[in-house]
Write a protein that holds these residues in place. Structure first.
Motif, short mmCIF file in Angstrom:
data_model
loop_
_atom_site.label_atom_id
_atom_site.label_comp_id
_atom_site.label_asym_id
_atom_site.label_seq_id
_atom_site.Cartn_x
_atom_site.Cartn_y
_atom_site.Cartn_z
N UNK A 1 9.78 50.67 -7.10
CA UNK A 1 10.57 51.80 -6.59
C UNK A 1 10.42 53.07 -7.42
N UNK A 2 10.55 54.19 -6.73
CA UNK A 2 10.48 55.50 -7.38
C UNK A 2 11.78 55.84 -8.12
N UNK A 3 12.94 55.67 -7.48
CA UNK A 3 14.17 56.04 -8.18
C UNK A 3 14.56 54.98 -9.21
N UNK A 4 15.44 55.34 -10.12
CA UNK A 4 15.99 54.40 -11.09
C UNK A 4 17.08 53.59 -10.39
N UNK A 5 16.94 52.26 -10.45
CA UNK A 5 17.91 51.36 -9.82
C UNK A 5 18.42 50.42 -10.91
N UNK A 6 19.75 50.29 -11.01
CA UNK A 6 20.31 49.45 -12.06
C UNK A 6 20.97 48.20 -11.47
N UNK A 7 21.48 47.35 -12.35
CA UNK A 7 22.07 46.07 -11.93
C UNK A 7 23.25 46.28 -11.00
N UNK B 1 -0.33 56.29 -5.39
CA UNK B 1 -0.78 57.68 -5.48
C UNK B 1 -0.34 58.47 -4.26
N UNK B 2 -1.27 59.21 -3.67
CA UNK B 2 -0.94 60.03 -2.49
C UNK B 2 -0.59 59.18 -1.28
N UNK B 3 -1.00 57.92 -1.29
CA UNK B 3 -0.70 57.02 -0.17
C UNK B 3 0.50 56.11 -0.45
N UNK B 4 1.23 56.37 -1.53
CA UNK B 4 2.41 55.57 -1.83
C UNK B 4 3.42 55.71 -0.69
N UNK B 5 4.04 54.63 -0.35
CA UNK B 5 5.04 54.61 0.71
C UNK B 5 6.31 55.30 0.18
N UNK B 6 6.94 56.09 1.02
CA UNK B 6 8.11 56.88 0.61
C UNK B 6 9.11 56.02 -0.15
N UNK B 7 9.56 56.54 -1.30
CA UNK B 7 10.53 55.84 -2.13
C UNK B 7 9.91 54.88 -3.14
N UNK C 1 15.22 29.13 6.76
CA UNK C 1 15.35 30.20 5.78
C UNK C 1 14.49 31.36 6.23
N UNK C 2 15.06 32.53 6.21
CA UNK C 2 14.33 33.72 6.62
C UNK C 2 14.12 34.63 5.43
N UNK C 3 12.93 35.17 5.33
CA UNK C 3 12.63 36.11 4.25
C UNK C 3 13.28 37.45 4.55
N UNK C 4 13.57 38.16 3.52
CA UNK C 4 14.12 39.51 3.66
C UNK C 4 12.96 40.44 4.00
N UNK C 5 12.99 41.10 5.15
CA UNK C 5 11.91 42.03 5.47
C UNK C 5 12.02 43.30 4.65
N UNK C 6 10.89 43.96 4.47
CA UNK C 6 10.87 45.27 3.83
C UNK C 6 10.09 46.20 4.74
N UNK C 7 10.73 47.29 5.16
CA UNK C 7 10.13 48.29 6.05
C UNK C 7 9.58 47.64 7.32
N UNK C 8 10.23 46.58 7.80
CA UNK C 8 9.82 45.92 9.03
C UNK C 8 8.73 44.87 8.85
#
Length: 156
Positions: free
Chosen positions: A89-95, A61-67, A19-26
């Protein structure tokens, strides 16, 4: 067929699927990525805290990763390996967007993958668990909008 080939084929047949985990940003939780990988990719975190026995690198804050509004990388204090990544996440994401990106419920697909199981936290808040992807998606109080993503080691 040689004895070696038969033994090898038998061993492969008995080996469970990994089983492999889903990577995020590498960054891959539960195998392969370390605290140094995180810092190398995103720089020094906004803060480091210890919570539930894990070292947590917080980017906000100012060091938040993009998005994102915030991202937390939870590391084993002994090995420094990333065990879990929580992303707000910054944007609104729905089901609908979640199902389009990661897959529909296992009930509606007959268990084809990837698919999720709807679960509830101890506080009765819903979340979707994609076990094979190592991904949990938590919802806000409206039960429709994503609060956070948790990237976990995958399960066979």
């Amino acid at each position: 067929m040689s004895r070696f080939v038969l033994t090898l084929a038998f061993a492969i047949a008995l080996t469970p699927a990994l089983a492999f985990a889903k990577p995020w940003q590498g960054i891959v939780p539960g195998g392969g990525s370390s605290e140094l990988d995180v810092i190398g990719k995103f720089g020094e975190p906004t803060k480091r805290v210890t919570a539930r026995g894990q070292l947590v690198l917080v980017y906000s804050g100012l060091q938040a990763i993009k998005g994102t509004v915030q991202a937390q990388f939870k590391c084993d204090p002994a090995t420094k390996e990333v065990q879990r990544i929580d992303v707000y996440p910054e944007p609104v994401i729905d089901i609908a967007a979640i199902e389009k990106s990661y897959g529909k419920s296992c009930e509606s697909t007959g268990g084809t993958e990837p698919c999720y199981w709807r679960k509830d936290t101890a506080q009765k808040h819903p979340y979707f668990l994609y076990p094979k992807l190592g991904l949990a998606i938590f919802f806000k109080d409206d039960d429709k909008t994503v609060l956070s993503f948790a990237f976990l080691p995958g399960q066979p």
